[in-house]
Design a protein around this motif. Structure first.
Motif, short mmCIF file in Angstrom:
data_model
loop_
_atom_site.label_atom_id
_atom_site.label_comp_id
_atom_site.label_asym_id
_atom_site.label_seq_id
_atom_site.Cartn_x
_atom_site.Cartn_y
_atom_site.Cartn_z
N ASP A 84 29.39 35.79 43.50
CA ASP A 84 29.84 37.17 43.39
C ASP A 84 30.47 37.60 44.71
O ASP A 84 30.07 37.14 45.78
CB ASP A 84 28.66 38.09 43.10
N VAL A 85 31.44 38.52 44.62
CA VAL A 85 32.07 38.99 45.85
C VAL A 85 32.55 40.43 45.68
O VAL A 85 33.02 40.82 44.61
CB VAL A 85 33.26 38.07 46.25
N PHE A 86 32.37 41.22 46.73
CA PHE A 86 32.96 42.55 46.82
C PHE A 86 34.13 42.46 47.81
O PHE A 86 33.96 41.97 48.93
CB PHE A 86 31.94 43.57 47.34
N TYR B 92 34.99 44.49 42.80
CA TYR B 92 33.90 43.51 42.59
C TYR B 92 34.35 42.48 41.58
O TYR B 92 34.92 42.82 40.53
CB TYR B 92 32.63 44.18 42.09
N LEU B 93 34.08 41.20 41.88
CA LEU B 93 34.39 40.11 40.96
C LEU B 93 33.17 39.24 40.75
O LEU B 93 32.52 38.83 41.73
CB LEU B 93 35.54 39.25 41.49
N LEU C 140 25.55 55.85 43.62
CA LEU C 140 26.16 55.41 44.86
C LEU C 140 27.67 55.52 44.82
O LEU C 140 28.32 54.99 43.91
CB LEU C 140 25.77 53.95 45.16
N THR C 141 28.24 56.23 45.81
CA THR C 141 29.70 56.28 45.95
C THR C 141 30.25 54.87 46.10
O THR C 141 31.32 54.54 45.59
CB THR C 141 30.08 57.13 47.17
N LEU C 142 29.49 54.03 46.82
CA LEU C 142 29.90 52.64 47.05
C LEU C 142 30.15 51.90 45.74
O LEU C 142 30.97 50.98 45.69
CB LEU C 142 28.80 51.93 47.86
N LEU C 143 29.46 52.31 44.68
CA LEU C 143 29.59 51.64 43.38
C LEU C 143 30.34 52.52 42.38
O LEU C 143 30.22 52.32 41.17
CB LEU C 143 28.20 51.28 42.84
N GLY C 144 31.08 53.48 42.87
CA GLY C 144 31.88 54.31 41.98
C GLY C 144 31.10 55.36 41.24
O GLY C 144 31.50 55.78 40.14
N GLY C 145 29.97 55.78 41.81
CA GLY C 145 29.20 56.86 41.19
C GLY C 145 28.19 56.42 40.16
O GLY C 145 27.69 57.24 39.38
N PRO D 216 34.46 42.47 36.13
CA PRO D 216 34.90 43.10 37.37
C PRO D 216 34.66 44.61 37.36
O PRO D 216 34.49 45.23 36.30
CB PRO D 216 36.40 42.80 37.41
N LEU D 217 34.71 45.19 38.55
CA LEU D 217 34.62 46.64 38.70
C LEU D 217 35.54 47.06 39.83
O LEU D 217 35.37 46.60 40.97
CB LEU D 217 33.18 47.07 39.00
N LEU D 218 36.51 47.91 39.51
CA LEU D 218 37.39 48.49 40.52
C LEU D 218 36.83 49.84 40.94
O LEU D 218 36.58 50.70 40.09
CB LEU D 218 38.80 48.65 39.96
#
Length: 373
Positions: free
Chosen positions: A133-135, A182-183, A4-9, A24-26
């Motif tokens: 959790d939050v995006f 994402y945190l 998913l592009t939404l999740l960075g591939g 986290p994920l940037l």
């Protein structure tokens, strides 16, 4: 599984395994060329409504202030350091709801809402942490995020906001439109607007076990059945009249211990509890109150869809919608599961549905829970 592009591939499974609740994920350009789904003026108009939850936060001369909506007017756009938080925008706009549904790799029972944060330059809500959790998707302008995995979550006393007393950032990012951060829960963070900006926060439900326990016991009041009345035919003369005897406690404990909760009891509670609309949500009856025959005639042509405000879940042969539950047979369950998961039914499926399903759809239509497609 699809990357998913939404999740960075990465795939949803990889995200849940490596990041969810963990770190986290940037994601740069999670949604390339993203444009705000609501204009500033549309957002300001939304917060004039009684059924929209909103907060206005200002930070002037080191003093924080928070007011609750609705709001007829906003501060001047040239005034720095103020933020407007608008909860549940997905309940009022189809495009915003569709964006939130892009996160459907997380179950609906956990998905809470999409909040829009509008801020003028230097606006923010202070260093804080969330219990869920939050995006954080940047929609317009730029926001600087500082984050840290600190364990000291002490808050400043006497503040209208939950602001961390000893914030210790470890990383810093500037997000542009389409970027997302994402945190996990309880991860300290502070976001500051670098210019006029809007950030979309996709948040998730994480009720405390205490909250769940209290609500569950309250829900079971009508189902508890303890016949009989306290009696003590073998009572002995009291040596200390004010003392509660061990025999009395034992008798009462024996009866109370007969209360048992089954897995089905808990499943029914969870389904009804998690699908219950929030207190400020109201459903509007349709402008044209169609008869069952007219409704079905239209539904077979156009299909039906859940209202943006409706939440529908299912478990085994039980279906839950907006805090109510009912048990259905396998054939009806297949149709209602389709409605719950896709949030719409085609005219073809309506045509082949049972009378019970059609009756339910017509009732939900009259209640404003279901709309014609």
């Amino acid at each position: 599984m699809k990357k998913l592009t939404l999740l960075g591939g990465i795939t949803a499974a990889e995200f849940l395994r490596d990041y969810w609740h963990k770190k986290p994920l940037l994601i740069r350009q999670a949604i390339p060329d993203f444009q705000p789904l609501l204009t500033r003026d549309e957002l300001f108009e939304l917060v004039q409504s009684e059924d929209v939850e909103s907060r206005l936060i200002t930070h002037v001369k080191r003093v924080w202030n928070m007011d609750n909506g609705p709001f007829e007017e906003m501060p001047s756009l040239t005034q720095k350091d103020w933020t407007l938080l608008v909860q549940g925008v997905n309940l009022h706009d189809e495009a915003v709801d569709a964006l939130m549904r892009e996160f459907s790799f997380i179950p609906d029972a956990r998905l809470d809402d999409l909040m829009i944060s509008y801020a003028t330059e230097t606006g923010g809500v202070g260093a804080h942490f969330d219990s869920y959790d939050v995006f954080l998707l940047q929609a317009h302008g730029h926001r600087r995020w500082r984050i840290g995995a600190q364990t000291d979550l002490t808050l400043v006393d006497g503040m209208p906001l939950k602001i961390l007393k000893n914030f210790q950032p470890e990383e810093e990012f500037i997000l542009a439109p389409g970027d997302m951060l994402y945190l996990p829960p309880q991860y300290a963070h502070e976001g500051v607007a670098m210019d006029e900006c809007m950030t979309y926060s996709i948040g998730f439900r994480a009720p405390s076990y205490q909250e769940l326990g209290e609500a569950f016991l309250e829900s079971m009041i009508d189902t508890i059945d303890l016949p009989g009345r306290y009696a003590d035919p073998d009572l002995k003369p009291a040596k200390h009249p004010a003392e509660i005897s061990s025999a009395m406690l034992s008798r009462i404990a024996a009866e109370l211990n007969k209360v048992r909760f089954t897995q089905e009891d808990i499943a029914l509670f969870v389904g009804e509890y998690l699908s219950e609309p929030k207190a400020q949500i109201y459903f509007d009856a349709p402008e044209e109150n169609l008869t069952r025959a007219r409704f079905l005639q239209n539904a077979k042509k156009r299909g039906v869809k859940l209202s943006l405000k409706s939440l529908m879940l299912h478990r085994s042969n039980y279906v839950f919608i907006n805090g109510t539950s009912f048990e259905v047979g396998d054939e009806d369950l297949a149709v209602l599961k389709q409605l719950a998961n896709a949030r719409h039914l085609s005219g073809t499926l309506i045509t082949t549905s049972s009378d019970d399903v059609l009756d339910a759809c017509h009732t939900w239509y009259k209640d404003g829970w279901l709309l014609l497609g």
